[in-house]
Design an enzyme around this catalytic site. Sequence first.
Site, PDB file in Angstrom:
ATOM      1  N   CYS A  75      -0.326  25.506  39.211  1.00 39.07           N
ATOM      2  CA  CYS A  75       1.052  26.267  39.436  1.00 39.07           C
ATOM      3  C   CYS A  75       2.070  26.351  38.154  1.00 39.07           C
ATOM      4  O   CYS A  75       2.972  26.723  38.453  1.00 39.07           O
ATOM      5  CB  CYS A  75       1.598  25.559  40.590  1.00 39.07           C
ATOM      6  SG  CYS A  75       0.511  25.765  41.944  1.00 39.07           S
ATOM      7  N   HIS A 121       9.662  40.596  45.725  1.00 44.08           N
ATOM      8  CA  HIS A 121       9.686  41.308  44.457  1.00 44.08           C
ATOM      9  C   HIS A 121      10.657  40.658  43.451  1.00 44.08           C
ATOM     10  O   HIS A 121      11.157  41.607  42.898  1.00 44.08           O
ATOM     11  CB  HIS A 121       9.901  42.794  44.772  1.00 44.08           C
ATOM     12  CG  HIS A 121       8.719  43.353  45.685  1.00 44.08           C
ATOM     13  ND1 HIS A 121       8.927  43.394  47.088  1.00 44.08           N
ATOM     14  CD2 HIS A 121       7.548  43.915  45.273  1.00 44.08           C
ATOM     15  CE1 HIS A 121       7.985  43.960  47.635  1.00 44.08           C
ATOM     16  NE2 HIS A 121       7.048  44.376  46.645  1.00 44.08           N
ATOM     17  N   GLU A 170       3.351  29.435  52.614  1.00 46.93           N
ATOM     18  CA  GLU A 170       3.190  29.968  51.227  1.00 46.93           C
ATOM     19  C   GLU A 170       1.943  30.541  51.136  1.00 46.93           C
ATOM     20  O   GLU A 170       1.661  31.717  50.305  1.00 46.93           O
ATOM     21  CB  GLU A 170       3.261  28.852  50.175  1.00 46.93           C
ATOM     22  CG  GLU A 170       3.053  29.013  48.678  1.00 46.93           C
ATOM     23  CD  GLU A 170       3.668  27.931  47.828  1.00 46.93           C
ATOM     24  OE1 GLU A 170       4.498  28.051  47.161  1.00 46.93           O
ATOM     25  OE2 GLU A 170       2.968  26.769  47.874  1.00 46.93           O
TER      26      GLU A 170
END
Lengths: 140, 139
Positions: free
Chosen positions: B33, B80, B127
């Site tokens: 990550c 986005h 998530e």
Amino acid sequence: MPPHVRLTRAVEFSTSLRYWNPDLSEAENRELFGRKASRHGHNYRLEVTLAGEPDPVTGMVIDLKELQEVIDREVMTRFDHRDLNRDTPYFEKEPPTAENLARVIDRVLRVALPTGLLYGIRLFEDADTFVELIGPGGAA
Amino acid sequence: MIALTRRYRFPAAHVLRSSALSDADNERVYGKCANPAGHGHDYGLEVTVAGEVDPRSGQVLERNRLDALVAARVLDRFGHSLLNDDPAFAEQVPTAENIALTAFAELAPAIAAARPGARLVRVRLEETRKNSFETGEHR
């Protein structure tokens, strides 16, 4: 001391309905509810949660067959494949929103189930919307 | 208590790196990550509002008002985008924990203002299908 076990039984039923408040004009209903003021339908999912101590002999809070019979009698026969506005007496004065339908279901189940066992219900109106009632009469 | 929950989605990118840690420590703590080029998720967001049912609308909070408010405060802002670019994450790492807390802080005052008596009681952030994070009152 809080009860030790919560158990949940789920059922699904389908109805037609429109959101409609009879105290309002047609235009006001359309403005307030948008497309939901037109007749449409939903596949509801109802989760009924009981809380209590397991019986020392059977090891069960309730026999799930008995719970299913209560749900069938109180919920399925009243609402499944019905029109909430036309086929039931509950929405003559208020719109059959998920909130109001959940309150009706909570009320009838609370009367039909052994006292104190109903912990709460969760009613999915569609995959993205659900209402929860926790505690007697949905009180805080 | 009666509570209404609506589910939403927004796709966003992030990089998990803390400026307080060395490169080596970031990779140790955040693993893949920490990839500086970033990665992303289709976040699922559940927003739960409790309160009295409004007799006129039959709702805790009208769906379209809740939807508009969540869109303005969270979905349009964070969807986005690279979360690290948002001022909310200038001083904190955009972990799912921090995203959930930020969403709660953004939504709570807007929901209280939208209808007296309505209050945000829970935000749940998915998530991935394996990881979800909740803040607010317990069921």
